[in-house]
Design a protein around this motif. Sequence first.
Motif, short mmCIF file in Angstrom:
data_model
loop_
_atom_site.label_atom_id
_atom_site.label_comp_id
_atom_site.label_asym_id
_atom_site.label_seq_id
_atom_site.Cartn_x
_atom_site.Cartn_y
_atom_site.Cartn_z
N GLU A 31 10.69 7.56 8.46
CA GLU A 31 9.90 7.71 7.24
C GLU A 31 8.94 6.54 7.05
OE1 GLU A 31 10.30 8.38 2.40
OE2 GLU A 31 12.09 8.49 3.66
N LEU A 32 9.40 5.33 7.36
CA LEU A 32 8.53 4.16 7.23
C LEU A 32 7.32 4.31 8.15
CD1 LEU A 32 8.39 1.45 5.73
CD2 LEU A 32 9.59 0.41 7.67
N ASN A 33 7.54 4.72 9.39
CA ASN A 33 6.44 4.93 10.33
C ASN A 33 5.49 6.02 9.84
OD1 ASN A 33 6.88 3.04 12.46
ND2 ASN A 33 8.62 4.24 13.15
N TYR A 34 6.05 7.08 9.27
CA TYR A 34 5.22 8.18 8.79
C TYR A 34 4.32 7.72 7.64
CZ TYR A 34 3.98 13.02 7.72
OH TYR A 34 3.29 14.19 7.52
N ARG A 35 4.88 6.95 6.75
CA ARG A 35 4.09 6.45 5.62
C ARG A 35 3.04 5.45 6.09
NH1 ARG A 35 5.92 7.92 0.60
NH2 ARG A 35 7.96 8.95 0.55
N ARG B 100 0.82 -1.21 0.00
CA ARG B 100 0.00 0.00 0.00
C ARG B 100 0.86 1.26 0.00
NH1 ARG B 100 -3.53 0.45 5.11
NH2 ARG B 100 -3.70 -1.77 4.62
N ILE B 101 1.93 1.27 0.80
CA ILE B 101 2.76 2.48 0.88
C ILE B 101 3.78 2.55 -0.26
CG2 ILE B 101 2.52 2.57 3.39
CD1 ILE B 101 5.49 1.67 3.54
N GLY B 102 4.11 1.40 -0.88
CA GLY B 102 5.11 1.39 -1.93
C GLY B 102 6.50 1.55 -1.34
#
Length: 238
Positions: free
Chosen positions: A185-189, A169-171
Amino acid sequence: MSRCIVVVPTYNEAENLPLLVPAVLAQDERLEVLIVDDDSPDGTGKCADDLALANPRVHVLHRPQKQGLGPAYRAGFQRALELGADCLVQMDADFSHPPAMLTVMLEEIEHYDVVAGSRYVEGITVVNWPIERILISYFGNAYVRRVTGLPITDTTGGFRCMRREVLERIGIEHVRANGYAFQIELNYRFARAGARVMEIPFFFSDRRRGTSKLSWRIGFEAIWIAMRLRVADALGLL
């Protein structure tokens, strides 16, 4: 979840790898390990190949040079998805992330999109770190939460289990940061995608073998990534 691949990035982890892989596989028969080695000069790549030859649940991805934690994880996640993983786990090779917690993660991932190990959800559960490093990490996480609005306590943690669907979903190819900033960044996405995130406490113990890969550059990147994410998101450039 019938198949879960634990992605372990390595650089000079020849001491830890022969101990970690059997410990991971012993936790649950659904677990497999994907070792992502960045051409370690200490023979980690050869050790990984030997482990893979001895056990079909072990996979190896060789990369031609050291390129950092973020690129290693992106390549590892993409390879694990190609292998058909239902869920993926991020895990360090140095035993700072206890293999025994994998069984808890496998139980919880049935009900959530992401199950994240946290050093701060129940106080501070960090072992063998000097007090100044604990304070930098703790207040650094507080800063990131304040700037980004992330609703999790350990924004820089790298121990988590994720459903295949949420990564698609986030790519994962869009996550460009490195080091601790990659975790932020992973958590934010995940948050932007509306992922259901569960934090579970664990005791983080500093490595006993090998040397740390942490650098000041990685630390500074984690500081500015929070503001960059907010600005990029506001401008529709994330």
